[in-house]
Write a protein that holds these residues in place. Sequence first.
Motif, short mmCIF file in Angstrom:
data_model
loop_
_atom_site.label_atom_id
_atom_site.label_comp_id
_atom_site.label_asym_id
_atom_site.label_seq_id
_atom_site.Cartn_x
_atom_site.Cartn_y
_atom_site.Cartn_z
N TYR A 104 0.83 -1.20 0.00
CA TYR A 104 0.00 0.00 0.00
C TYR A 104 0.87 1.26 0.00
CZ TYR A 104 -3.44 3.46 1.41
OH TYR A 104 -4.23 4.58 1.47
N ILE A 105 1.93 1.25 0.79
CA ILE A 105 2.85 2.39 0.84
C ILE A 105 3.49 2.61 -0.53
CG2 ILE A 105 5.05 3.23 1.81
CD1 ILE A 105 4.17 1.91 4.47
N SER A 106 3.91 1.53 -1.17
CA SER A 106 4.49 1.64 -2.51
C SER A 106 3.48 2.22 -3.49
CB SER A 106 4.95 0.27 -3.02
OG SER A 106 6.00 -0.21 -2.24
N TYR A 107 2.24 1.80 -3.39
CA TYR A 107 1.18 2.30 -4.26
C TYR A 107 0.97 3.80 -4.04
CZ TYR A 107 -3.44 3.16 -6.21
OH TYR A 107 -4.50 3.69 -6.91
N ILE A 108 0.92 4.22 -2.79
CA ILE A 108 0.73 5.64 -2.46
C ILE A 108 1.91 6.46 -3.01
CG2 ILE A 108 0.62 7.33 -0.57
CD1 ILE A 108 -1.99 5.76 -1.03
N LYS A 109 3.14 5.96 -2.82
CA LYS A 109 4.31 6.66 -3.35
C LYS A 109 4.23 6.80 -4.86
CE LYS A 109 7.63 5.46 0.25
NZ LYS A 109 8.86 4.70 0.55
N PHE A 110 3.79 5.73 -5.54
CA PHE A 110 3.63 5.77 -6.99
C PHE A 110 2.59 6.82 -7.38
CE2 PHE A 110 1.08 4.41 -10.66
CZ PHE A 110 2.04 4.55 -11.65
N LYS A 111 1.47 6.85 -6.68
CA LYS A 111 0.41 7.82 -7.00
C LYS A 111 0.90 9.26 -6.79
CE LYS A 111 -3.25 6.72 -8.33
NZ LYS A 111 -3.62 6.59 -9.74
N ILE A 112 1.69 9.48 -5.75
CA ILE A 112 2.25 10.81 -5.51
C ILE A 112 3.21 11.17 -6.64
CG2 ILE A 112 3.78 12.14 -3.99
CD1 ILE A 112 2.48 10.57 -1.62
N TRP A 113 4.06 10.22 -7.02
CA TRP A 113 5.01 10.45 -8.11
C TRP A 113 4.25 10.76 -9.40
CZ3 TRP A 113 5.52 7.56 -12.64
CH2 TRP A 113 6.61 7.90 -13.45
N GLU A 114 3.23 9.96 -9.68
CA GLU A 114 2.42 10.14 -10.89
C GLU A 114 1.77 11.53 -10.90
OE1 GLU A 114 -0.29 6.96 -13.14
OE2 GLU A 114 -1.19 7.69 -11.27
N LYS A 115 1.25 11.94 -9.76
CA LYS A 115 0.58 13.24 -9.63
C LYS A 115 1.58 14.38 -9.86
CE LYS A 115 -2.01 16.00 -6.30
NZ LYS A 115 -2.51 16.05 -4.92
N ASN A 116 2.77 14.26 -9.29
CA ASN A 116 3.79 15.29 -9.43
C ASN A 116 4.38 15.35 -10.82
OD1 ASN A 116 3.49 16.16 -6.78
ND2 ASN A 116 5.07 14.78 -6.02
#
Length: 118
Positions: A104-116
């Motif tokens: 889940y943490i990896s997924y959240i980090k990916f979503k933040i990266w994708e958003k940025n």
Amino acid sequence: MIGERIKKLREHKGFSITELAELANVSKSYLSYIERDLNKNPSVHFLTKVAKPLDVSIEFILTGINQEELHLNNTEKEILDKEWKKIIEKAIEDGINKDDFKEYISYIKFKIWEKNKL
């Protein structure tokens, strides 16, 4: 307690008793007495000298608690810690294991990266 803590820190740093005594500019025999708890009340001067090569504070040598932990009277920090504890307990109750949480943490980090990235 103080002597045991100094010995553990010394060993963790990989220093022999001779090396620490030389680095701290203290007597090897006095350091040995402290580590073996034959002398349980070292001077502040001695602690200051030993703390430097061990890369710790005098407070840590005396208490085993990091400087930051000594100042945890900050109510916001205490509230945050309680909140995190509740979140983790709830996740465990809901059947989420450590691997799930890491994913889940990896997924959240990916979503933040994708958003940025956008």
